[in-house]
Design an enzyme around this catalytic site. Structure first.
Site, PDB file in Angstrom:
ATOM      1  N   LYS A  35       5.130 -56.571  41.615  1.00  0.00           N
ATOM      2  CA  LYS A  35       6.368 -56.667  42.606  1.00  0.00           C
ATOM      3  C   LYS A  35       6.303 -55.497  43.534  1.00  0.00           C
ATOM      4  CE  LYS A  35      10.547 -54.945  41.341  1.00  0.00           C
ATOM      5  NZ  LYS A  35      11.259 -54.240  42.533  1.00  0.00           N
ATOM      6  N   ASN A  36       6.151 -54.295  43.144  1.00  0.00           N
ATOM      7  CA  ASN A  36       6.258 -53.260  44.117  1.00  0.00           C
ATOM      8  C   ASN A  36       4.956 -52.945  44.948  1.00  0.00           C
ATOM      9  OD1 ASN A  36       8.605 -52.760  43.016  1.00  0.00           O
ATOM     10  ND2 ASN A  36       8.333 -50.860  41.902  1.00  0.00           N
TER      11      ASN A  36
ATOM     12  N   ARG B 215      17.164 -53.435  47.898  1.00  0.00           N
ATOM     13  CA  ARG B 215      16.789 -52.273  48.522  1.00  0.00           C
ATOM     14  C   ARG B 215      15.595 -52.365  49.247  1.00  0.00           C
ATOM     15  NH1 ARG B 215      19.435 -47.944  47.864  1.00  0.00           N
ATOM     16  NH2 ARG B 215      17.562 -46.746  48.508  1.00  0.00           N
TER      17      ARG B 215
ATOM     18  N   CYS C  28      22.917 -47.780  44.566  1.00  0.00           N
ATOM     19  CA  CYS C  28      22.730 -48.966  43.647  1.00  0.00           C
ATOM     20  C   CYS C  28      22.878 -48.279  42.296  1.00  0.00           C
ATOM     21  CB  CYS C  28      21.302 -49.515  43.504  1.00  0.00           C
ATOM     22  SG  CYS C  28      20.280 -48.380  43.038  1.00  0.00           S
TER      23      CYS C  28
ATOM     24  N   ARG D 193      20.342 -43.151  46.046  1.00  0.00           N
ATOM     25  CA  ARG D 193      19.208 -43.885  46.602  1.00  0.00           C
ATOM     26  C   ARG D 193      19.247 -43.737  48.148  1.00  0.00           C
ATOM     27  NH1 ARG D 193      16.703 -48.680  43.069  1.00  0.00           N
ATOM     28  NH2 ARG D 193      14.722 -47.825  43.848  1.00  0.00           N
TER      29      ARG D 193
ATOM     30  N   VAL E  73      17.871 -43.337  52.081  1.00  0.00           N
ATOM     31  CA  VAL E  73      16.681 -43.450  52.858  1.00  0.00           C
ATOM     32  C   VAL E  73      16.532 -42.465  54.049  1.00  0.00           C
ATOM     33  CG1 VAL E  73      16.602 -46.006  52.198  1.00  0.00           C
ATOM     34  CG2 VAL E  73      17.822 -45.358  54.275  1.00  0.00           C
ATOM     35  N   ASP E  74      17.108 -41.296  53.740  1.00  0.00           N
ATOM     36  CA  ASP E  74      17.201 -40.141  54.904  1.00  0.00           C
ATOM     37  C   ASP E  74      15.445 -39.880  55.173  1.00  0.00           C
ATOM     38  OD1 ASP E  74      17.269 -39.318  52.214  1.00  0.00           O
ATOM     39  OD2 ASP E  74      17.043 -37.297  52.987  1.00  0.00           O
ATOM     40  N   GLN E  75      14.545 -39.905  54.205  1.00  0.00           N
ATOM     41  CA  GLN E  75      13.461 -39.499  54.568  1.00  0.00           C
ATOM     42  C   GLN E  75      12.610 -40.738  55.471  1.00  0.00           C
ATOM     43  OE1 GLN E  75      11.917 -36.302  53.473  1.00  0.00           O
ATOM     44  NE2 GLN E  75      14.339 -36.559  53.107  1.00  0.00           N
TER      45      GLN E  75
ATOM     46  N   ASP F 255      10.055 -46.277  35.915  1.00  0.00           N
ATOM     47  CA  ASP F 255      10.141 -47.813  35.712  1.00  0.00           C
ATOM     48  C   ASP F 255       9.797 -48.083  34.033  1.00  0.00           C
ATOM     49  OD1 ASP F 255      11.078 -48.174  37.829  1.00  0.00           O
ATOM     50  OD2 ASP F 255       9.542 -49.265  39.009  1.00  0.00           O
TER      51      ASP F 255
ATOM     52  N   ILE G 243      14.007 -38.458  38.218  1.00  0.00           N
ATOM     53  CA  ILE G 243      13.643 -39.257  39.449  1.00  0.00           C
ATOM     54  C   ILE G 243      14.907 -39.672  39.826  1.00  0.00           C
ATOM     55  CG2 ILE G 243      12.623 -41.139  40.789  1.00  0.00           C
ATOM     56  CD1 ILE G 243      10.523 -39.153  39.743  1.00  0.00           C
TER      57      ILE G 243
ATOM     58  N   ARG H 142      14.741 -60.434  38.847  1.00  0.00           N
ATOM     59  CA  ARG H 142      14.214 -59.725  39.885  1.00  0.00           C
ATOM     60  C   ARG H 142      12.503 -59.441  39.834  1.00  0.00           C
ATOM     61  NH1 ARG H 142      16.955 -54.973  41.263  1.00  0.00           N
ATOM     62  NH2 ARG H 142      15.454 -54.902  42.705  1.00  0.00           N
TER      63      ARG H 142
HETATM   64  C1  UD1 Z   1      10.283 -47.329  44.217  1.00  0.00           C
HETATM   65  C2  UD1 Z   1      10.216 -48.531  43.261  1.00  0.00           C
HETATM   66  C3  UD1 Z   1      10.973 -48.298  42.170  1.00  0.00           C
HETATM   67  C4  UD1 Z   1      10.540 -46.954  41.354  1.00  0.00           C
HETATM   68  C5  UD1 Z   1      10.755 -45.748  42.128  1.00  0.00           C
HETATM   69  C6  UD1 Z   1      10.351 -44.561  41.566  1.00  0.00           C
HETATM   70  C7  UD1 Z   1       9.571 -50.356  44.918  1.00  0.00           C
HETATM   71  C8  UD1 Z   1      10.242 -51.390  45.486  1.00  0.00           C
HETATM   72  N1  UD1 Z   1      10.528 -49.733  44.121  1.00  0.00           N
HETATM   73  O1  UD1 Z   1      11.761 -47.137  44.553  1.00  0.00           O
HETATM   74  O2  UD1 Z   1      10.755 -49.445  41.076  1.00  0.00           O
HETATM   75  O3  UD1 Z   1      11.567 -47.024  40.031  1.00  0.00           O
HETATM   76  O4  UD1 Z   1       9.779 -46.133  43.496  1.00  0.00           O
HETATM   77  O5  UD1 Z   1       8.888 -44.696  41.139  1.00  0.00           O
HETATM   78  O6  UD1 Z   1       8.403 -49.886  45.023  1.00  0.00           O
HETATM   79  N2  UD1 Z   1      14.943 -40.380  47.814  1.00  0.00           N
HETATM   80  C9  UD1 Z   1      15.878 -39.812  48.753  1.00  0.00           C
HETATM   81  N3  UD1 Z   1      15.779 -39.844  50.019  1.00  0.00           N
HETATM   82  C10 UD1 Z   1      14.769 -40.977  50.783  1.00  0.00           C
HETATM   83  C11 UD1 Z   1      13.878 -41.419  49.580  1.00  0.00           C
HETATM   84  C12 UD1 Z   1      14.043 -41.266  48.350  1.00  0.00           C
HETATM   85  O7  UD1 Z   1      16.366 -39.005  48.509  1.00  0.00           O
HETATM   86  O8  UD1 Z   1      14.770 -41.428  51.917  1.00  0.00           O
HETATM   87  C13 UD1 Z   1      15.140 -40.066  46.492  1.00  0.00           C
HETATM   88  C14 UD1 Z   1      15.581 -41.280  45.633  1.00  0.00           C
HETATM   89  O9  UD1 Z   1      17.125 -41.240  45.546  1.00  0.00           O
HETATM   90  C15 UD1 Z   1      15.062 -40.952  44.256  1.00  0.00           C
HETATM   91  C16 UD1 Z   1      13.822 -40.450  44.603  1.00  0.00           C
HETATM   92  O10 UD1 Z   1      13.705 -39.646  46.043  1.00  0.00           O
HETATM   93  O11 UD1 Z   1      15.819 -40.028  43.644  1.00  0.00           O
HETATM   94  C17 UD1 Z   1      12.350 -41.349  44.517  1.00  0.00           C
HETATM   95  O12 UD1 Z   1      12.945 -42.358  45.034  1.00  0.00           O
HETATM   96  P1  UD1 Z   1      11.756 -43.497  45.776  1.00  0.00           P
HETATM   97  O13 UD1 Z   1      10.270 -43.222  45.374  1.00  0.00           O
HETATM   98  O14 UD1 Z   1      11.932 -43.613  47.340  1.00  0.00           O
HETATM   99  O15 UD1 Z   1      12.130 -44.938  45.203  1.00  0.00           O
HETATM  100  P2  UD1 Z   1      12.065 -46.205  45.811  1.00  0.00           P
HETATM  101  O16 UD1 Z   1      10.722 -46.267  46.775  1.00  0.00           O
HETATM  102  O17 UD1 Z   1      13.248 -46.663  46.335  1.00  0.00           O
END
Ligand code: UD1
Length: 417
Positions: A22-23, A92, A116, A121, A123-125, A304, A326, A396
């Site tokens: 999926k990912n 997301r 969520c 979570r 998306v600032d980065q 996961d 995480i 999902r």
């Molecule tokens: C992806 C996976 C999810 C998995 C996660 C961690 C997909 C579709 N989903 O989620 O199944 O559990 O990786 O392996 O691939 N963060 C920020 N700001 C940002 C981005 C992330 O603060 O802009 C934080 C998040 O809140 C979290 C951490 O960074 O605490 C890691 O998140 P991230 O690796 O981005 O998870 P996803 O990509 O959403």
């Protein structure tokens, strides 16, 4: 609302095939926006999240043809660059359309995903990186609105390792003017699979799978054909199901090299493993030994798989510590597992699991995708009948899970409540 009814206590025995990841599939589907040519994909799993991404892309004017696990996409006549709230709120990963849209069309309006169940979570980065690549980005009425004539390469260092953040920024950089370096990049196999697909489309990328990815932007990308990698989390979930039911399961079409830590932890739990090039046989007799885990970005133990290993430890002979680093709220399966008789206490980000000889069936509620898997696995091992509610979470991310489990001898049926 649908439920799963599970009569536990049966050993799982037999062979099952893992589906596509999926990912990996989700970012690769979004990558179709980067070219006007056909992107032909194989091994795309039939999951609710994949259907949501295809709906999102169709709504933008991408032509989608689906035949089983083969999907052909063509973004030659895109009519909209908007990802609406209605779709983003259900998934997301819709945010993965942001950077491809800006890179190819110079504009995008993508709803902010919001929080969520498992955490805030943000998306600032993604947004900061896109700005550093030259886009102007503002948040307006809950939408990320981004504009750029053409993105320009830049040196990016993310504050934390982010999987979809890395994927989004790679997709921005492939069409940017000049060289982009992403430091602190995610090393997950799904990031590498996306990069392999982009390279087949003509992108110039080096260093994927390491913390530093270097991308030399090109003017345009072309069509390609790509096969999505196997789902390491689905495979891992079946391994744990085999262990807790003291079964004997051969999992085929998987990638053992993507799962080394998980395989090591299963050995530590006392499972007997045979590992081939693309298969793993898991055999278990007796109760597992406790295995403590700490979730970290790849190649460490994946978040996961945390909930599934919690279930394993619920039945272990001894005490284990499970630390989640995480996501801040990823222990929602704990009270549900306790309804089955598990003994768990939480101290901050650590769950202390005292194994019990047996769990007993009960009605339990799925709260998020991987938590649902841990509950189904627990119910398979529990004595008596369990009902797992809210299984839309499971749908999902797991393709035909109950059919696969039934083929291994599980007593599991889907019912309409
Ligand atoms: C992806 C996976 C999810 C998995 C996660 C961690 C997909 C579709 N989903 O989620 O199944 O559990 O990786 O392996 O691939 N963060 C920020 N700001 C940002 C981005 C992330 O603060 O802009 C934080 C998040 O809140 C979290 C951490 O960074 O605490 C890691 O998140 P991230 O690796 O981005 O998870 P996803 O990509 O959403």
């Amino acid at each position: 609302m649908q439920q799963l009814k599970i009569c536990g206590g049966r050993r799982l025995v037999g062979e099952i095939r893992v589906s596509g990841a999926k990912n990996a599939a989700l970012p690769i589907l979004a990558a179709s926006l980067l070219t006007a040519d056909d992107l032909v994909l194989h091994n795309v799993p039939d999951l609710a999240d994949v259907r949501t991404m295809l709906k999102l892309l169709s709504g933008m004017g991408v032509r989608v043809e689906r035949n089983g696990t083969d999907v052909t996409l063509n973004a030659g006549a895109v009519t909209s660059t908007v990802a609406p709230y209605e779709l983003v709120k259900t998934m997301r990963a819709s945010v993965l359309t942001l950077c491809p849209l800006v890179a190819r069309f110079g504009t995008a309006e993508v709803s902010l995903p919001g929080g969520c169940a498992i955490g805030a979570r943000p998306v600032d980065q993604h947004i900061r990186g896109l700005r550093q690549l030259g886009a102007s980005v503002e948040i307006d009425h809950g939408y990320v609105k981004a504009q750029a004539a053409r993105l320009t390469g830049a040196h990016l260092v993310t504050d934390m390792v982010t999987v979809t953040g890395t994927e989004n920024l790679v997709m921005a950089a492939v069409l940017a003017d000049g060289v982009t370096v992403i430091e602190n990049a995610a090393r997950e196999p799904e990031v590498v699979d996306l990069c392999n697909c982009l390279k087949a489309m003509g992108a110039k990328i080096e260093g994927e799978g390491t913390p530093v990815i270097r991308i030399e932007g090109v003017e345009r990308l072309h069509g390609a054909e790509h096969t999505v990698i196997a789902d390491r989390i689905e495979a891992g979930s079946f391994f744990v199901a085999a262990v807790v039911t003291q079964g004997d399961v051969l999992v085929t079409h998987c990638e053992p090299r993507h799962m080394e830590v998980v395989l090591d932890k299963l050995r530590e739990a006392g499972a007997q493993l045979n590992v081939g090039a693309d298969w793993v046989r898991v055999r278990m007799t007796g109760r597992p030994k406790p295995v403590s885990v700490r979730t970290v970005p790849h190649p460490g133990f994946p978040t996961d798989m945390q909930a599934q290993f919690m279930t394993l430890n619920c039945l272990a002979e001894g005490t284990a510590r499970i630390t989640e680093t995480i996501f801040e709220n990823r222990f929602m399966h704990v009270p549900e597992l306790m309804r089955l008789g598990a003994q768990i206490s939480i101290e901050g980000h650590t769950a202390i699991v005292q194994g019990v000889p047996a769990l007993t069936g009960a009605t339990i509620m799925a709260t998020d995708l991987r938590a649902s898997a841990s509950l189904v696995i627990a119910a398979l091992a529990a004595q008596g009948e369990s009902t797992v509610d809210r299984i839309y979470h499971l749908d999902r991310g797991y393709e035909h899970m109950e059919d696969k489990l039934r083929s291994l001898g599980a007593d599991i049926v889907r019912v309409n409540a």
